[in-house]
Design an enzyme around this catalytic site. Structure first.
Site, PDB file in Angstrom:
ATOM      1  N   LYS A  96     -12.052   0.860   0.247  1.00  0.00           N
ATOM      2  CA  LYS A  96     -11.173   1.534  -0.711  1.00  0.00           C
ATOM      3  C   LYS A  96     -11.904   1.686  -2.039  1.00  0.00           C
ATOM      4  CE  LYS A  96      -7.163   0.994   1.983  1.00  0.00           C
ATOM      5  NZ  LYS A  96      -6.549  -0.039   2.801  1.00  0.00           N
TER       6      LYS A  96
ATOM      7  N   HIS B  14      -5.827  -3.282  -1.902  1.00  0.00           N
ATOM      8  CA  HIS B  14      -5.616  -2.316  -2.991  1.00  0.00           C
ATOM      9  C   HIS B  14      -5.722  -2.956  -4.366  1.00  0.00           C
ATOM     10  CE1 HIS B  14      -4.462   1.223  -0.619  1.00  0.00           C
ATOM     11  NE2 HIS B  14      -3.979   0.331   0.238  1.00  0.00           N
TER      12      HIS B  14
ATOM     13  N   SER C 217       0.802  -1.222   0.000  1.00  0.00           N
ATOM     14  CA  SER C 217       0.000   0.000   0.000  1.00  0.00           C
ATOM     15  C   SER C 217       0.836   1.274   0.000  1.00  0.00           C
ATOM     16  CB  SER C 217      -0.960  -0.010   1.184  1.00  0.00           C
ATOM     17  OG  SER C 217      -0.289  -0.268   2.386  1.00  0.00           O
TER      18      SER C 217
HETATM   19  C1  PLP Z   1      -6.411  -0.281   4.173  1.00  0.00           C
HETATM   20  C2  PLP Z   1      -5.857  -1.636   4.340  1.00  0.00           C
HETATM   21  C3  PLP Z   1      -6.422  -2.524   5.257  1.00  0.00           C
HETATM   22  C4  PLP Z   1      -7.520  -2.128   6.202  1.00  0.00           C
HETATM   23  O1  PLP Z   1      -8.725  -1.909   5.560  1.00  0.00           O
HETATM   24  P1  PLP Z   1      -9.856  -1.020   6.251  1.00  0.00           P
HETATM   25  O2  PLP Z   1     -11.102  -1.463   5.589  1.00  0.00           O
HETATM   26  O3  PLP Z   1      -9.519   0.406   6.027  1.00  0.00           O
HETATM   27  O4  PLP Z   1      -9.846  -1.350   7.709  1.00  0.00           O
HETATM   28  C5  PLP Z   1      -5.895  -3.804   5.319  1.00  0.00           C
HETATM   29  N1  PLP Z   1      -4.863  -4.179   4.545  1.00  0.00           N
HETATM   30  C6  PLP Z   1      -4.285  -3.342   3.655  1.00  0.00           C
HETATM   31  C7  PLP Z   1      -3.163  -3.817   2.805  1.00  0.00           C
HETATM   32  C8  PLP Z   1      -4.769  -2.041   3.536  1.00  0.00           C
HETATM   33  O5  PLP Z   1      -4.179  -1.208   2.680  1.00  0.00           O
END
Ligand code: PLP
Length: 395
Positions: free
Chosen positions: A241, A210, A182
């Site tokens: 996301k 992502h 990320s």
């Molecule tokens: C953003 C993210 C999460 C967490 O997701 P949320 O729904 O915001 O709690 C988990 N793993 C990765 C790789 C992320 O980028």
């Protein structure tokens, strides 16, 4: 002297080291342009890749769900919190991901806590083999499980093999990796990971936070992108996301998902996703199933942004994804760059510094979306070049 003085000292230390994070106040809905601290700015730091967070169809679905089901689920899933909507979403997600079953959680963070915590729960015969740059929620999920863990180096398949070799005596080995990293936008080499997993009879768990909505057919994610559906055991994802809502899930084989329903702690001990969020997530999946137009627009914007910056000498690392880390390395320089982008160019792009990334690897992470116009993206490139010259690290 107060017993909390040490906290103020810690904050002062963060400021002195350039590690203090300024949290901005967003005063409009998510979108390509937002109002932040009273100022209209171009938003380059949201994970709302497809612009779905304020999509009219999704808003409507949420409103309808409030009218039909109210705002709260009222309980944890196992007691009285599982509504039909939750089941519909899980069936839709399973189908979308081309897997047998899916389980939803309140967030992606909770999905990793729930799934990894459940897999390693009370097991002395299980070991997690975890990628060096895995997301904090993976690290915390493994901690919650109490099972042992070894870490392999970023993208280093020889190191992964060494760790698997060392872990030979464990009956159950679980390789855990982010699909897309990320902070850097580089991809896990899943085909090679899966090959090693077969050789050592290891389980593969991929965090696709992502990847979905961005990679693969209609945004089905990194496993679909590599066509490895049968070889990856657990596909964890987030609804917060590209899907533009909130929530998380894990998809996979029916028995494996059923086990998470019985043992996932955030599933058992934290209330279910709210009905409007569930309905909104269902609408998001439907939009992706129907058309990949938004995904194509996202990639077109990504190409313009990354080519423009690279042509002017910016270092974007090894990204293969819309995540665009503009590497500035120095923490203070990065904070200054971000602040001046905001003040002088009305561009909202947060500095990412330690502890989110290692010390000395500070960057500005840009995230284009399908909702940006080509003009927006070109304006970002031009502004980076001008400000880079002003600060005089660009020639
Ligand atoms: C953003 C993210 C999460 C967490 O997701 P949320 O729904 O915001 O709690 C988990 N793993 C990765 C790789 C992320 O980028």
């Amino acid at each position: 002297m107060s017993k909390l003085d040490w906290l103020r000292d810690e904050l002062r230390l963060l400021r002195e080291q350039g590690l203090y994070v300024t949290i901005r106040r967003l005063q409009s809905q998510q979108g390509p342009w937002v109002v932040v601290d009273g100022k209209r700015v171009l938003n380059m730091c949201s994970n709302n890749y497809l612009g779905l967070a304020a999509h009219p169809k999704i808003k409507e679905a949420a409103i309808r769900a409030i009218l039909d089901y109210g705002v709260g689920a009222g309980a944890v899933r196992t007691i009285a919190g599982t509504m039909e909507l939750h089941m519909v979403l899980e069936e839709k997600l399973a189908k979308f991901k081309r897997r047998e079953a899916a389980i939803t959680f309140q967030s992606g963070y909770n999905a990793n806590l729930g799934a990894l915590g459940a897999l390693g729960w009370n097991r002395k015969d299980l070991i997690f083999i975890s990628e060096e740059l895995n997301h904090a929620s993976i690290i915390d999920g493994i901690r919650l499980s109490g099972a042992p863990k070894v870490v392999y180096k970023h993208l280093d398949m020889q190191d992964l093999r060494r760790r698997l070799e060392e872990a030979k005596d464990y009956k159950i080995k679980v390789i855990v990796t982010d699909g897309v990293f990320s902070m850097d936008g580089d991809l896990a080499p899943l085909p090679e990971i899966v090959e090693l997993a077969e050789e050592y009879n290891a389980i593969v768990y991929v965090d696709d936070a992502h990847g979905e909505g961005v990679l693969g057919d209609h945004g089905r994610g990194i496993v679909d992108y590599y066509k490895l559906h049968e070889k990856v055991d657990f596909e964890m994802g987030t609804l917060s996301k590209a899907f533009g809502v909130i929530g998380g899930y894990v998809a996979g084989n029916a028995d494996a998902i059923e086990y998470l329903r019985q043992r996932g702690r955030p599933f058992l001990f934290s209330s279910a996703m709210n009905p409007p969020d569930v309905a909104a997530a269902i609408a998001a999946v439907e939009i992706l199933e129907e058309s990949d137009e938004l995904i194509r627009k996202l990639w077109e914007n990504t190409r313009i942004l990354q080519k423009g910056l690279r042509d002017h000498g910016f270092d974007l690392g090894n990204t293969k994804h819309p995540i665009t880390p503009v590497m500035l390395y120095d923490e203070k320089l990065t904070q200054e760059f971000s602040r001046r982008l905001f003040d002088e160019y009305s561009i909202f792009a947060q500095a990412i510094v330690y502890p989110t990334v290692p010390k000395g690897k500070a960057r500005i992470r840009l995230e284009p979306s399908a909702a940006h116009s080509e003009e927006d993206i070109k304006y970002v490139v031009d502004s980076f070049v001008e400000l880079g010259r002003k600060i005089s690290f660009l020639k």
